[in-house]
Design an enzyme around this catalytic site. Sequence first.
Site, PDB file in Angstrom:
ATOM      1  N   HIS B 217     103.370  15.088  64.714  1.00 39.66           N
ATOM      2  CA  HIS B 217     104.675  15.431  63.930  1.00 39.66           C
ATOM      3  C   HIS B 217     105.510  16.427  64.775  1.00 39.66           C
ATOM      4  O   HIS B 217     106.215  17.151  64.122  1.00 39.66           O
ATOM      5  CB  HIS B 217     104.174  15.946  62.620  1.00 39.66           C
ATOM      6  CG  HIS B 217     103.145  15.181  61.912  1.00 39.66           C
ATOM      7  ND1 HIS B 217     101.899  15.340  62.133  1.00 39.66           N
ATOM      8  CD2 HIS B 217     103.501  13.912  61.219  1.00 39.66           C
ATOM      9  CE1 HIS B 217     101.298  14.559  61.400  1.00 39.66           C
ATOM     10  NE2 HIS B 217     102.159  13.543  60.759  1.00 39.66           N
ATOM     11  N   HIS B 399     109.792  21.106  57.001  1.00 44.00           N
ATOM     12  CA  HIS B 399     109.910  21.749  55.602  1.00 44.00           C
ATOM     13  C   HIS B 399     111.384  21.694  55.257  1.00 44.00           C
ATOM     14  O   HIS B 399     111.721  21.427  54.041  1.00 44.00           O
ATOM     15  CB  HIS B 399     109.670  23.178  55.627  1.00 44.00           C
ATOM     16  CG  HIS B 399     109.780  24.018  54.205  1.00 44.00           C
ATOM     17  ND1 HIS B 399     108.979  23.636  53.334  1.00 44.00           N
ATOM     18  CD2 HIS B 399     110.747  24.717  53.736  1.00 44.00           C
ATOM     19  CE1 HIS B 399     109.229  24.411  52.251  1.00 44.00           C
ATOM     20  NE2 HIS B 399     110.207  24.920  52.446  1.00 44.00           N
ATOM     21  N   GLY B 400     112.333  21.702  56.091  1.00 44.19           N
ATOM     22  CA  GLY B 400     113.922  21.791  55.777  1.00 44.19           C
ATOM     23  C   GLY B 400     114.234  20.398  55.266  1.00 44.19           C
ATOM     24  O   GLY B 400     114.798  20.353  53.959  1.00 44.19           O
ATOM     25  N   GLY B 402     112.287  17.998  54.263  1.00 47.37           N
ATOM     26  CA  GLY B 402     111.506  17.583  53.049  1.00 47.37           C
ATOM     27  C   GLY B 402     111.960  18.043  51.846  1.00 47.37           C
ATOM     28  O   GLY B 402     112.172  17.449  50.855  1.00 47.37           O
ATOM     29  N   THR B 442     103.289  18.590  51.816  1.00 46.78           N
ATOM     30  CA  THR B 442     102.796  19.532  50.705  1.00 46.78           C
ATOM     31  C   THR B 442     103.873  20.136  50.005  1.00 46.78           C
ATOM     32  O   THR B 442     103.770  20.175  48.725  1.00 46.78           O
ATOM     33  CB  THR B 442     102.241  20.680  51.564  1.00 46.78           C
ATOM     34  OG1 THR B 442     101.227  20.029  52.654  1.00 46.78           O
ATOM     35  CG2 THR B 442     101.150  21.590  50.726  1.00 46.78           C
ATOM     36  N   SER B 443     104.959  20.468  50.512  1.00 45.93           N
ATOM     37  CA  SER B 443     106.185  20.982  49.532  1.00 45.93           C
ATOM     38  C   SER B 443     106.561  20.001  48.619  1.00 45.93           C
ATOM     39  O   SER B 443     106.912  20.467  47.572  1.00 45.93           O
ATOM     40  CB  SER B 443     107.421  21.413  50.389  1.00 45.93           C
ATOM     41  OG  SER B 443     107.938  20.253  51.251  1.00 45.93           O
ATOM     42  N   GLY B 556     108.197  27.948  52.877  1.00 39.66           N
ATOM     43  CA  GLY B 556     108.121  27.739  51.579  1.00 39.66           C
ATOM     44  C   GLY B 556     108.450  28.782  50.927  1.00 39.66           C
ATOM     45  O   GLY B 556     108.860  28.750  49.629  1.00 39.66           O
TER      46      GLY B 556
END
Lengths: 575, 575
Positions: B217, B399-400, B402, B442-443, B556
């Site tokens: 990833h 993260h961003g 998602g 996860t987020s 997060g």
Amino acid sequence: MTRLFNDPDDFAADSAAGFAAASGRWVRQVTGGVVRSTRGPEPTVAVVIGGGSGHYPAFAGLVGPGLAHGAAMGNLFASPSAHQVHSVATAAHEGRGVLLSYGNYAGDVLHFTQAQERLREAGIDCRTVTVTDDIYSAPADESEKRRGIAGDLVVFKVAGAAAEAGYDLDGVERVAILANERTRSLGVAFTGCTLPGADEPLFTVPEGRMAVGLGIHGEPGIDEVDVPSADGLAELFVSSLLAEIPEGVDVAGARVVPILNGLGSVKYEELYVVYDAVHRLLGEAGAVVVSPEVGEFCTSFDMAGVSLTLLWLDDELEDLWHAPCDTPAYRRGAVDGRVAAEIAGEDLHEDEFAVGDASDESRAAAVTIGRALDAMAGMLDEQADELGRIDRVAGDGDHGIGMQRGSRAAATAAADAVQRSAGSRTTLQHAGDAWADKGGGTSGAIWGEMLVALGAALGDDAAVDAEAVGAGVARMKDAVMSFGKAKPGDKTMIDAIVPFADRLHERLGAGAGLIEAWRDAADAATAAAEATAQLTAKLGRARSHGDKSIGTPDPGAVSFALIAHTVLRILEEED
Amino acid sequence: MTRLFNDPDDFAADSAAGFAAASGRWVRQVTGGVVRSTRGPEPTVAVVIGGGSGHYPAFAGLVGPGLAHGAAMGNLFASPSAHQVHSVATAAHEGRGVLLSYGNYAGDVLHFTQAQERLREAGIDCRTVTVTDDIYSAPADESEKRRGIAGDLVVFKVAGAAAEAGYDLDGVERVAILANERTRSLGVAFTGCTLPGADEPLFTVPEGRMAVGLGIHGEPGIDEVDVPSADGLAELFVSSLLAEIPEGVDVAGARVVPILNGLGSVKYEELYVVYDAVHRLLGEAGAVVVSPEVGEFCTSFDMAGVSLTLLWLDDELEDLWHAPCDTPAYRRGAVDGRVAAEIAGEDLHEDEFAVGDASDESRAAAVTIGRALDAMAGMLDEQADELGRIDRVAGDGDHGIGMQRGSRAAATAAADAVQRSAGSRTTLQHAGDAWADKGGGTSGAIWGEMLVALGAALGDDAAVDAEAVGAGVARMKDAVMSFGKAKPGDKTMIDAIVPFADRLHERLGAGAGLIEAWRDAADAATAAAEATAQLTAKLGRARSHGDKSIGTPDPGAVSFALIAHTVLRILEEED
């Protein structure tokens, strides 16, 4: 870019060895490529395919039951030599004839045609069907000039299935021609690939732009447009290919196999986004989509490109397309009744060639020939990048690397021959074979033939004097002209060798010494090579590439002139 | 880089649709992924795999007879949601139980575990085997923490073959565990991939250097070395993997399947050059190479990377590895007796959700909730790149993107609910499901749970006052803590939500108004998020990435604090 290799010169050979090691379930390595390692219950027509390396799974990945019987594997983006094709075809032949099939490129046509002649001379019935699916490489009324790209898979698969089904050679040839006539492709590219050991990609496309009509060897596209959306690209593909429906096909209700092919680094999820729209658009046009394929079937190393191929089926083609096959890279359904085969044909390792008797004079000349070939290889090492650059203007950029590899192989073969006390003919014969095998492409074939022709003129007995050299150069010129079928003014190597040979003949006839005559001839070759910059490129090239090549000399003419001067230096040193 | 898409947000959905259109011979699309479109003569255990998109042929390309029964397809590099896994598993179930198998990543573990619980609640026997083949992702004595990379293929293939052979769920689970225990991989990378619509690759490696121990990833490697020769890389692969031979295996005479996997733009010829040396080195070590695979089995878009997987066979594993299978991307031998299947399970299209009764007060609050979610989505659009940048320091950089996708989907779902006069609970329920489905990872799972928990506290009837909000936030905090099993100080979102919830509770208890209390709580969350920069990253991360994450806050926690302030702004505007 390609990063993983040992010696870049050994890349294709190392890769072929690794392929064979990984794929013993399907193939066995022979000189020049691979043939099946299994044999079916009955002999069939042998379908022999091939081309340069760098397009996996084309070509060796498509050898196995239900598909091809053998694949001749050339060097990187370079045609296999006639010798290699002949070797593979001989090993693959099962007694029912051979169909040669390959993409329509000048180098491949030269070598496969030579191989076909040799096979026929040996009594093997042999036919050829070249693949010409790329609609952007020539207009529809000159479709026989078109290149082969991912349509290769279609023609090979149909021919292989027909052979498997027991068709005779006439029948296999017929359906291969039919499959080619009903197959159309169009490709686009975002970046070119970078060959092993090279510093730069074969071509570049500005960020945000897309080349339309790419070739799989780094031939740049014909148009350049902004990168469209996935839907926009599908629209371009489908509308362009629907504008070229084969004769006799009515789109409404027609059954069609779409093959969406990634060239290297346009990856699967991205291909499926494009495919989603292709599928919809074909349906909207009234066509019935059958067994689509999305993946990598004909690549160009890590080129960022994609092509769409459409195969318009009839009942026979549909049966053959759906027939089972089992190869390293393409499998469908169940193939039964295979046993490991003992296959005739040359062993992988080159036989030591026989060195016959030779006179001392001819051996002495062979030493000079060896020195000249070594100097040529050294010079071409230095000039390879520049020759590649010139070639990229209108061609695929492989001239430099092909000349470099071929001349190095020729020099090594000549040194081996000299060390074994060979005469001039034998030395040049083996140097020429090595050049053709390792250099590949058109230039490899022509230089191989030239050395062999020169050797035939010099013989292994006679002393090599000015007269013998003059006669040898005349033979070289004849060999080139009959081989390539080009004429002076076509912007090829012929534009340099003809004035060279003519000037040499004239000066020797006027009583000049060899060195003096050669110097004048080499100067004439240089002037002629430079003058090729003023010639419009050959018709096909001019059409494909606009007028880009005007102002750039022909790389084959330039390398000929450079070689003439290198040989002059050796002659002067020996003097 | 990925260039072909329509709306980048729709990339995974468009790709899934195109995949299904091209692959109807093998699969049928259902909510959350695909299941087989054919059924064999007898019901079998169902092997359900899955993960984020971007790794084709993992995961959907491996669905078909003899391999997987279904694949849950998450968004780009993001786990499918529990809802998606549950939907696919339900559709794939044939009455003999379900084996869930997937690569061992936190987000996947969360979602698949939730799905497993739901399946068990519905009376379906369900087991899980995570794939942990990547030897560089954790030490040998913590092998259960390792990630899954190309070893996925091995475990899925063995489990699928066992199911096909009629094994019961115990048996399928047993051989999947065995296959995982006997499979080891190591990967290297030269460049990261660039996701659709992104401007930059997920990571870069300096020219001429190679990252060792890459993740699929875009997790950067652990070591960085000069790019070796092909032989040198083979040496690194083989020596590293031979140093970790599974217990009970003696290399001398052991039968081993090597799988040399290209991650995207390291192409076939290049892989075969490396394979040539891998084959030789395994032989020199005394191992017997069986049925090697060289190709693309688990990719990362167009990442330039390559991994070697070794499967150390026993007799049972060898039979299962060699058993026939037929999937879009991986085929072997002959699979017979298939018929088109009518498969139960949710249809592809989401059902319109039911909107029950609600009080006017709860509907009014839902309007505010809709506005807040819309503002969050707008803010996260702007912050996505920065959040991605922070996440790349120690994580996979998703993260961003998602949060961006999840919040946008939640806002759209909430707007739909509000338009249909839903109350607060119903609005938040559907917004939460949408966030988990579309945001993935996860987020996505945690934010989905948080919204659902808040909604459960607010209900569809009561007015939403300060007290109700306080209670709702407390439920959100509890949901996060039980869901993720992390503790304060672990450098996760919990480090922001705990002080936020505690401060809100404290200020409301002291009689402050909602806006005043929320402002203080949001400031506390910001301070706490900033303070996470001082925390050493969690053990696993710290090991994988050295101390790189020290000095960078947890993404997060940062996004939580940003959201708290965005909601504050809406509360102030509504006031």
